[in-house]
Motif scaffolding. Structure first.
Motif, PDB file in Angstrom:
ATOM      1  N   GLU A 221       8.141  36.382  40.627  1.00 21.37           N
ATOM      2  CA  GLU A 221       7.533  37.490  39.580  1.00 21.37           C
ATOM      3  C   GLU A 221       8.528  36.998  38.471  1.00 21.37           C
ATOM      4  O   GLU A 221       9.021  37.226  37.195  1.00 21.37           O
ATOM      5  CB  GLU A 221       7.727  38.122  40.116  1.00 21.37           C
ATOM      6  CG  GLU A 221       7.493  39.198  38.615  1.00 21.37           C
ATOM      7  CD  GLU A 221       6.420  40.555  39.321  1.00 21.37           C
ATOM      8  OE1 GLU A 221       5.924  40.996  38.214  1.00 21.37           O
ATOM      9  OE2 GLU A 221       5.815  40.488  40.270  1.00 21.37           O
ATOM     10  N   ILE A 222      10.251  37.274  39.313  1.00 23.12           N
ATOM     11  CA  ILE A 222      11.445  37.616  37.830  1.00 23.12           C
ATOM     12  C   ILE A 222      12.061  35.801  37.207  1.00 23.12           C
ATOM     13  O   ILE A 222      12.291  36.253  35.985  1.00 23.12           O
ATOM     14  CB  ILE A 222      12.907  37.808  39.052  1.00 23.12           C
ATOM     15  CG1 ILE A 222      13.053  38.503  39.457  1.00 23.12           C
ATOM     16  CG2 ILE A 222      14.254  37.363  38.827  1.00 23.12           C
ATOM     17  CD1 ILE A 222      12.500  40.305  39.130  1.00 23.12           C
ATOM     18  N   LEU A 223      11.405  34.799  37.867  1.00 19.31           N
ATOM     19  CA  LEU A 223      11.697  33.622  37.272  1.00 19.31           C
ATOM     20  C   LEU A 223      10.692  33.095  36.178  1.00 19.31           C
ATOM     21  O   LEU A 223      11.394  33.051  34.893  1.00 19.31           O
ATOM     22  CB  LEU A 223      11.838  32.416  38.052  1.00 19.31           C
ATOM     23  CG  LEU A 223      13.096  32.040  38.664  1.00 19.31           C
ATOM     24  CD1 LEU A 223      13.045  30.882  39.929  1.00 19.31           C
ATOM     25  CD2 LEU A 223      14.328  32.084  37.735  1.00 19.31           C
ATOM     26  N   GLU A 399      12.667  25.670  38.839  1.00 23.75           N
ATOM     27  CA  GLU A 399      12.932  26.109  40.118  1.00 23.75           C
ATOM     28  C   GLU A 399      11.255  26.324  40.383  1.00 23.75           C
ATOM     29  O   GLU A 399      10.947  26.956  41.778  1.00 23.75           O
ATOM     30  CB  GLU A 399      14.209  27.341  40.099  1.00 23.75           C
ATOM     31  CG  GLU A 399      15.100  26.894  39.884  1.00 23.75           C
ATOM     32  CD  GLU A 399      15.575  26.352  41.129  1.00 23.75           C
ATOM     33  OE1 GLU A 399      14.993  26.448  42.125  1.00 23.75           O
ATOM     34  OE2 GLU A 399      17.159  26.049  40.940  1.00 23.75           O
ATOM     35  N   LEU A 400      10.205  26.796  39.209  1.00 27.63           N
ATOM     36  CA  LEU A 400       8.951  27.680  39.342  1.00 27.63           C
ATOM     37  C   LEU A 400       8.653  26.275  40.001  1.00 27.63           C
ATOM     38  O   LEU A 400       6.779  26.482  40.478  1.00 27.63           O
ATOM     39  CB  LEU A 400       8.968  28.148  38.791  1.00 27.63           C
ATOM     40  CG  LEU A 400       9.512  29.549  38.394  1.00 27.63           C
ATOM     41  CD1 LEU A 400       8.496  30.067  36.947  1.00 27.63           C
ATOM     42  CD2 LEU A 400       7.941  30.704  39.253  1.00 27.63           C
ATOM     43  N   GLY A 401       8.320  24.677  39.602  1.00 26.84           N
ATOM     44  CA  GLY A 401       8.077  23.930  39.983  1.00 26.84           C
ATOM     45  C   GLY A 401       6.826  23.615  38.288  1.00 26.84           C
ATOM     46  O   GLY A 401       5.748  22.994  38.856  1.00 26.84           O
ATOM     47  N   GLY A 451      14.977  16.020  41.351  1.00 25.43           N
ATOM     48  CA  GLY A 451      16.303  15.393  40.539  1.00 25.43           C
ATOM     49  C   GLY A 451      16.545  15.790  39.396  1.00 25.43           C
ATOM     50  O   GLY A 451      17.295  15.991  38.345  1.00 25.43           O
ATOM     51  N   VAL A 452      15.011  16.619  38.386  1.00 28.62           N
ATOM     52  CA  VAL A 452      15.361  17.425  37.189  1.00 28.62           C
ATOM     53  C   VAL A 452      15.919  18.573  37.118  1.00 28.62           C
ATOM     54  O   VAL A 452      16.628  18.641  36.746  1.00 28.62           O
ATOM     55  CB  VAL A 452      13.532  17.945  36.534  1.00 28.62           C
ATOM     56  CG1 VAL A 452      13.366  18.775  37.566  1.00 28.62           C
ATOM     57  CG2 VAL A 452      14.174  17.497  35.124  1.00 28.62           C
ATOM     58  N   ILE A 453      16.147  19.265  38.559  1.00 25.14           N
ATOM     59  CA  ILE A 453      17.266  20.751  38.679  1.00 25.14           C
ATOM     60  C   ILE A 453      18.392  19.941  38.457  1.00 25.14           C
ATOM     61  O   ILE A 453      19.245  20.090  38.108  1.00 25.14           O
ATOM     62  CB  ILE A 453      16.383  21.326  39.994  1.00 25.14           C
ATOM     63  CG1 ILE A 453      14.998  22.433  39.801  1.00 25.14           C
ATOM     64  CG2 ILE A 453      17.869  22.382  40.120  1.00 25.14           C
ATOM     65  CD1 ILE A 453      14.699  22.781  41.505  1.00 25.14           C
ATOM     66  N   LEU A 454      18.570  19.267  39.629  1.00 21.78           N
ATOM     67  CA  LEU A 454      20.184  18.538  39.372  1.00 21.78           C
ATOM     68  C   LEU A 454      20.612  18.225  38.221  1.00 21.78           C
ATOM     69  O   LEU A 454      21.821  18.535  37.336  1.00 21.78           O
ATOM     70  CB  LEU A 454      20.351  17.541  39.988  1.00 21.78           C
ATOM     71  CG  LEU A 454      20.078  17.630  41.257  1.00 21.78           C
ATOM     72  CD1 LEU A 454      20.305  16.536  42.618  1.00 21.78           C
ATOM     73  CD2 LEU A 454      21.480  18.492  42.380  1.00 21.78           C
ATOM     74  N   GLU A 455      19.760  17.766  36.665  1.00 18.15           N
ATOM     75  CA  GLU A 455      19.824  17.333  35.016  1.00 18.15           C
ATOM     76  C   GLU A 455      20.072  18.267  34.965  1.00 18.15           C
ATOM     77  O   GLU A 455      21.190  18.611  33.774  1.00 18.15           O
ATOM     78  CB  GLU A 455      18.780  16.351  34.442  1.00 18.15           C
ATOM     79  CG  GLU A 455      18.864  14.762  35.627  1.00 18.15           C
ATOM     80  CD  GLU A 455      20.233  14.327  36.066  1.00 18.15           C
ATOM     81  OE1 GLU A 455      20.713  14.173  34.821  1.00 18.15           O
ATOM     82  OE2 GLU A 455      20.470  13.076  36.835  1.00 18.15           O
ATOM     83  N   ILE A 456      19.489  19.699  34.938  1.00 23.53           N
ATOM     84  CA  ILE A 456      19.227  20.238  34.092  1.00 23.53           C
ATOM     85  C   ILE A 456      20.635  21.461  34.571  1.00 23.53           C
ATOM     86  O   ILE A 456      21.597  21.681  33.631  1.00 23.53           O
ATOM     87  CB  ILE A 456      17.647  22.180  34.324  1.00 23.53           C
ATOM     88  CG1 ILE A 456      16.619  20.932  33.857  1.00 23.53           C
ATOM     89  CG2 ILE A 456      18.635  23.252  33.864  1.00 23.53           C
ATOM     90  CD1 ILE A 456      15.759  21.804  34.127  1.00 23.53           C
ATOM     91  N   ARG A 457      21.196  21.232  35.781  1.00 25.12           N
ATOM     92  CA  ARG A 457      22.786  21.662  36.684  1.00 25.12           C
ATOM     93  C   ARG A 457      23.804  21.114  35.847  1.00 25.12           C
ATOM     94  O   ARG A 457      24.896  21.565  35.415  1.00 25.12           O
ATOM     95  CB  ARG A 457      22.684  21.934  37.585  1.00 25.12           C
ATOM     96  CG  ARG A 457      21.692  23.236  38.218  1.00 25.12           C
ATOM     97  CD  ARG A 457      21.928  23.015  39.414  1.00 25.12           C
ATOM     98  NE  ARG A 457      21.320  23.988  40.408  1.00 25.12           N
ATOM     99  CZ  ARG A 457      21.501  24.308  41.432  1.00 25.12           C
ATOM    100  NH1 ARG A 457      22.148  23.892  42.615  1.00 25.12           N
ATOM    101  NH2 ARG A 457      20.390  24.759  42.558  1.00 25.12           N
ATOM    102  N   ARG A 458      23.008  19.440  35.548  1.00 28.31           N
ATOM    103  CA  ARG A 458      24.302  18.727  34.259  1.00 28.31           C
ATOM    104  C   ARG A 458      24.380  19.172  33.649  1.00 28.31           C
ATOM    105  O   ARG A 458      25.735  19.516  32.573  1.00 28.31           O
ATOM    106  CB  ARG A 458      24.167  17.537  34.945  1.00 28.31           C
ATOM    107  CG  ARG A 458      25.184  16.376  34.390  1.00 28.31           C
ATOM    108  CD  ARG A 458      24.290  15.330  33.829  1.00 28.31           C
ATOM    109  NE  ARG A 458      23.654  14.833  34.247  1.00 28.31           N
ATOM    110  CZ  ARG A 458      24.295  13.431  35.454  1.00 28.31           C
ATOM    111  NH1 ARG A 458      25.603  13.340  35.391  1.00 28.31           N
ATOM    112  NH2 ARG A 458      23.477  12.623  36.282  1.00 28.31           N
TER     113      ARG A 458
END
Length: 583
Positions: A221-223, A399-401, A451-458
């Motif tokens: 809910e926070i996200l 993160e929520l998918g 994979g996409v979470i990692l790319e967003i962190r990049r």
């Protein structure tokens, strides 16, 4: 001078007495007692202007450790990286003076009969209360929630800590009020509806991902609140990503004398008129203040200009400076000196200065012309900018998918368009996650969206580097152990002469034994003082190899409560393992 300098000047002179911590207990002048103040819009404005002093200054944004975390190496290490923090006797960030001033305002603002003004300035006060508690929750976790100014004999001063979940609910109430009642006119100097949305986006991303990665529950809910706040700001059409020349636009944001309000939502304002100036040039280019340099892991994170991964290239670890900086994401050359760099106001090509940069990767972000070198920078400094909101939006949805390619197109793509970089492709990222990023963030998990979470962190690391976000990012991702890893700089095969920019002239001599006869224009570094990871056999520069670095996963994500507070209030409990270890 060009700047109106509204909020800082007013916060200093408009109600300076409010910054006296004991004023509201002593009432030295009857006419300034709370019951005789807060009668009109001007008095509400004067009082709330002082709250702006709680915003970070230039030093906190671009320099103070540990905010830059593993993005930056220096010739000193903070206690957070060494594992040598101790429980302080007093202080340690457990200060409530600013909150008391905010709560005094909120208790008395009803004395103003101008409802429109009261709602506006109440919203500003509640913005700053949410901002205050955000810092406290990030630092300590559970903290006592106070919404009234307590006297010295009030029993409420001895209450136990409230749960971070309860405190965050109260923060959401405050920030939603600030959003509902904030100014709709954009301003880089004043708190507006848009600033409040940006804070909500930031604090909900932090809290949601912290709860998720630290297994605290109740994170979805926070996200979702992060997504809603970010989306409201995005759909309003008030801000956009600043664009000009792809090889200059990113750097221009941070050297602008006036904050570029196309993208800057809130900035710390500087001017020669008062004067109020900062020292970015001096701290970045001086041999006296830490010699900051970008870490090699950040350099390795930048993509190639065609969007491919630099770390997929065979031998990337042993590439020398010239080779590794060619055909990269243009933000690299707008953040550090790369071959061909010319400083603002100069036609001279300059290579990195190893006397002022421990890694060789020397920052140009925030650096103005030599005229400002003596601690006289006047470029405004970013506090909230639209790029961060786009990154928050993309990460929260990932993160929520629920992240789609359309979501990427309205967020990450805009950042890459600024510098003519190819867009992020979700399917490609998830089908073939970057092994380098997996090694960088081992706690990211193994879900379909890894994979996409990692790319967003990049993307976040590259876009927001040296803006004070990195430490909190590592804390919420549960990646604090990165701070205990060695910090590296440029690669050199060993002693020798080096033409760093391949212009036919030797720029750097790494030598053993006696100092060579100096040649004008050359830098000299003795091997052993410039430490390479494999000694004579070369390797990356290693920063402070003789200093032990430690990270305690059970303790170090939060700070300890000072001992005197535990003695004064027996209802307070210490954060995990700090009390039992005494450190």
């Amino acid at each position: 001078m060009k700047k109106t300098f509204r909020y800082i000047a007013l916060s200093i002179i408009g109600f300076a007495v409010s910054c006296n911590d004991s004023y509201l207990e002593r009432y030295p002048l009857a006419e300034l007692a709370p019951e005789n103040y807060f009668r009109n819009a001007q008095e509400l404005q004067n009082y709330t202007n002082a709250f702006y002093n709680e915003l970070p200054d230039a030093l906190a944004i671009h320099y103070n450790n540990p905010h830059q975390a593993d993005d930056e190496a220096r010739n000193t290490l903070p206690d957070e990286f060494r594992g040598t923090r101790i429980t302080p006797g007093s202080g340690g960030g457990w200060s409530w003076d600013a909150l008391r001033r905010i709560n005094i305002y909120l208790e008395h603002s009803h004395q103003c009969s101008d409802e429109q003004a009261r709602l506006l300035y109440d919203g500003i006060a509640r913005f700053f209360r949410a901002y205050f508690y955000f810092d406290k929750v990030v630092r300590f976790g559970d903290v006592p929630w106070y919404e009234k100014a307590l006297g010295t004999d009030d029993e409420g001063l001895l209450k136990p800590r409230d749960s971070r979940k309860l405190v965050f609910e109260k923060m959401l109430e405050d920030i939603d009020f600030a959003i509902a009642n904030g100014r709709q006119e954009k301003s880089a100097q004043l708190i507006t509806k848009w600033t409040a949305l940006a804070l909500k986006s930031r604090m909900c991303l932090f809290e949601g991902t912290f709860r998720k990665h630290h297994d605290l529950g109740d994170w979805e809910e926070i996200l979702q609140e992060c997504v809603k706040a970010s989306e409201e700001l995005m759909e309003a059409g008030v801000y956009s990503i600043y664009k000009s020349n792809p090889n200059a636009a990113y750097q221009e944001l941070f050297i602008a004398e006036n904050a570029i309000t196309e993208e800057m939502i809130l900035a710390r304002q500087y001017t020669e008129a008062i004067p109020l100036i900062h020292s970015a040039n001096f701290y970045i280019l001086s041999a006296s203040y830490g010699r900051p340099g970008m870490q090699k892991s950040v350099v390795d994170s930048y993509l190639m200009k065609d969007g491919s991964r630099f770390t997929d290239i065979p031998g990337y670890r042993t590439m020398q400076f010239y080779e590794e900086t060619q055909n990269r994401d243009p933000r690299l050359a707008q953040t550090i000196r790369t071959p061909g760099y010319r400083r603002i106001g100069s036609n001279q090509v300059s290579v990195p200065d190893f006397a002022t940069c421990v890694t060789g990767y020397q920052y140009v972000k925030y650096v103005l012309s030599p005229a400002y070198d003596a601690g006289r920078n006047i470029n405004d400094m970013p506090i909230f900018r639209y790029a961060e909101v786009l990154l928050n939006y993309a990460e929260a949805k990932a993160e929520l998918g629920t992240l789609s390619q359309a979501d990427v197109n309205r967020s990450i793509k805009l950042l890459r368009d600024r510098v003519d970089m190819p867009n992020l492709d979700i399917d490609m990222a998830n089908t073939n996650p970057d092994p380098y990023l997996i090694s960088e963030y081992p706690n990211v998990g193994t879900g379909a969206n890894r994979g996409v979470i990692l790319e967003i962190r990049r993307e976040r690391r590259i876009e927001l580097v040296k803006e004070g976000h990195r430490y909190r990012d590592l804390m919420r991702w549960k990646e604090g152990a990165r701070l205990a890893k060695p910090f590296y700089g440029m690669y050199f095969p060993g002693a020798g002469e080096y033409d760093l920019d391949r212009n036919g002239t030797i720029d750097l001599v790494i030598y053993e034994g006696n100092t060579p006869t100096p040649v004008p224009g050359r830098q000299y570094q003795r091997l052993g003082e410039l430490v390479l990871e494999n000694g004579r056999n070369g390797g990356r520069i290693i920063n402070l190899p003789d200093i032990t670095k430690e990270w305690d996963e059970d303790k170090d994500y939060l700070y300890p409560i000072p001992l005197d507070e535990l003695l004064l209030n027996k209802n307070l409990t210490q954060n995990n393992r700090w009390a039992e270890t005494g450190g």
